[in-house]
Write an enzyme that holds these catalytic residues in place. Structure first.
Site, short mmCIF file in Angstrom:
data_model
loop_
_atom_site.label_atom_id
_atom_site.label_comp_id
_atom_site.label_asym_id
_atom_site.label_seq_id
_atom_site.Cartn_x
_atom_site.Cartn_y
_atom_site.Cartn_z
N LYS A 56 48.85 32.64 107.65
CA LYS A 56 49.80 33.21 106.68
C LYS A 56 49.26 34.52 106.10
O LYS A 56 49.99 35.51 105.99
CB LYS A 56 50.07 32.20 105.54
N ARG A 75 54.30 25.15 97.22
CA ARG A 75 53.46 24.23 97.99
C ARG A 75 53.78 22.79 97.65
O ARG A 75 53.17 21.88 98.22
CB ARG A 75 52.02 24.49 97.61
N ARG A 101 36.22 31.66 109.83
CA ARG A 101 36.81 32.73 109.01
C ARG A 101 35.74 33.43 108.17
O ARG A 101 34.84 32.80 107.64
CB ARG A 101 37.88 32.15 108.10
N ARG A 106 34.38 31.54 102.64
CA ARG A 106 34.99 31.06 101.40
C ARG A 106 34.44 29.70 101.01
O ARG A 106 34.16 28.88 101.87
CB ARG A 106 36.51 30.96 101.62
N ARG A 129 41.95 19.79 102.13
CA ARG A 129 43.08 20.73 102.06
C ARG A 129 44.16 20.33 103.05
O ARG A 129 45.35 20.42 102.76
CB ARG A 129 42.59 22.16 102.33
#
Ligand code: AP5
Length: 224
Positions: free
Chosen positions: A16, A91, A130, A163, A174
């Site tokens: 996203k 969400r 990431r 992160r 998550r």
């Protein structure tokens, strides 16, 4: 098309943010990513950040009442008058309903909710590699989208980091939260006729091309 009011919907790590950045450039629209907004608030030590931090560190969603006002204010701001791109909001069903109420109050309509379809295994692969720029949140991947110089953001030269919530146990949490609380939005937007599915498992350029084609179709549909 008079306005382009887009929601980017999908599991963590589905791309996203990667596509949101591109869309923002292509369409010159304000891009509101709740994760980025919350991480900036945590860094700045604001009341919002202090409230959100413990939830984010665990991989839980922050309470609806904490986040709804933040987005309602931005959607109603003059810079979003010609449209906006929302990433990471809504969400939950209460967030989606609150957004609908806000849009109705403003006399506006959502154009589409674009769902990025990506498997859980792919999510784990993507989030594990990431790297995120500490200054402006630009996103890279050690394998799929490496920066030119290791550990350095191509765009602003800032340091790249992993992160806090990209640790394996937090990624699992998550994903659980996504399946439990966010997935019901698929049926919600399908019911409104606003859901548009995109195969998010192909490379970033292909996903980008598919979204642009989708937006072109939406524009044509509006003109008919
Ligand atoms: P947030 O920051 O929104 O996290 P997220 O939804 O989990 O999404 P991500 O940022 O992890 O992934 P993405 O889909 O943007 O993927 P990306 O493009 O980076 O939220 C963080 C936290 O904030 C939440 O857990 C919650 O606590 C809180 N929060 C936020 N909004 C909230 C709300 N509305 N309500 C309550 N709480 C909220 O890509 C991932 C990686 O894959 C990158 O390395 C990228 O380079 C790579 N990649 C991207 N596309 C491709 C591709 N097509 N092929 C291969 N690799 C790709």
């Amino acid at each position: 098309m008079s306005e382009l009011n887009l929601i980017l919907l999908g599991p963590p790590g589905s791309g996203k943010g990667t596509q949101g950045e591109r869309l923002q450039e292509d369409f010159r629209l304000p891009y509101y990513a709740t994760g980025d907004i919350l991480r900036a608030a945590v860094r700045e030590g604001t009341e919002l950040g202090n409230e959100a931090k413990e939830y984010m560190d665990r991989g839980d969603l922050v309470p609806d009442e904490v986040i709804v006002g933040v987005i309602a204010e931005r959607v109603a701001s003059p810079e979003a008058a010609d449209g906006f791109i929302l990433d990471g909001f809504p969400r939950t069903l209460p967030q989606a309903e609150a957004l609908d109420r806000k849009m109705e109050e403003l006399g506006r309509e959502l154009t589409a909710a674009v769902l990025f379809e990506v498997s859980d295994d792919e999510v784990v692969r993507r989030l594990g590699g990431r790297r995120t720029c500490v200054k402006n949140g630009h996103v890279f991947h050690v394998e799929f989208d490496p920066p030119k110089n290791e550990g350095v953001c191509d765009v602003c030269g800032a340091r790249l980091e992993v992160r806090d919530d990209d640790k394996p146990e937090v990624i699992r949490r998550r994903l659980e939260q996504y399946h439990e609380k966010t997935e019901p939005l698929i049926a919600y937007y399908e019911g409104q006729g606003r859901l548009r599915r995109v195969d998010g498992s192909v490379g970033p350029d292909d996903v980008g091309d598919r979204i642009r084609a989708l937006i072109a179709t939406l524009k044509m549909e509006e003109e008919l």
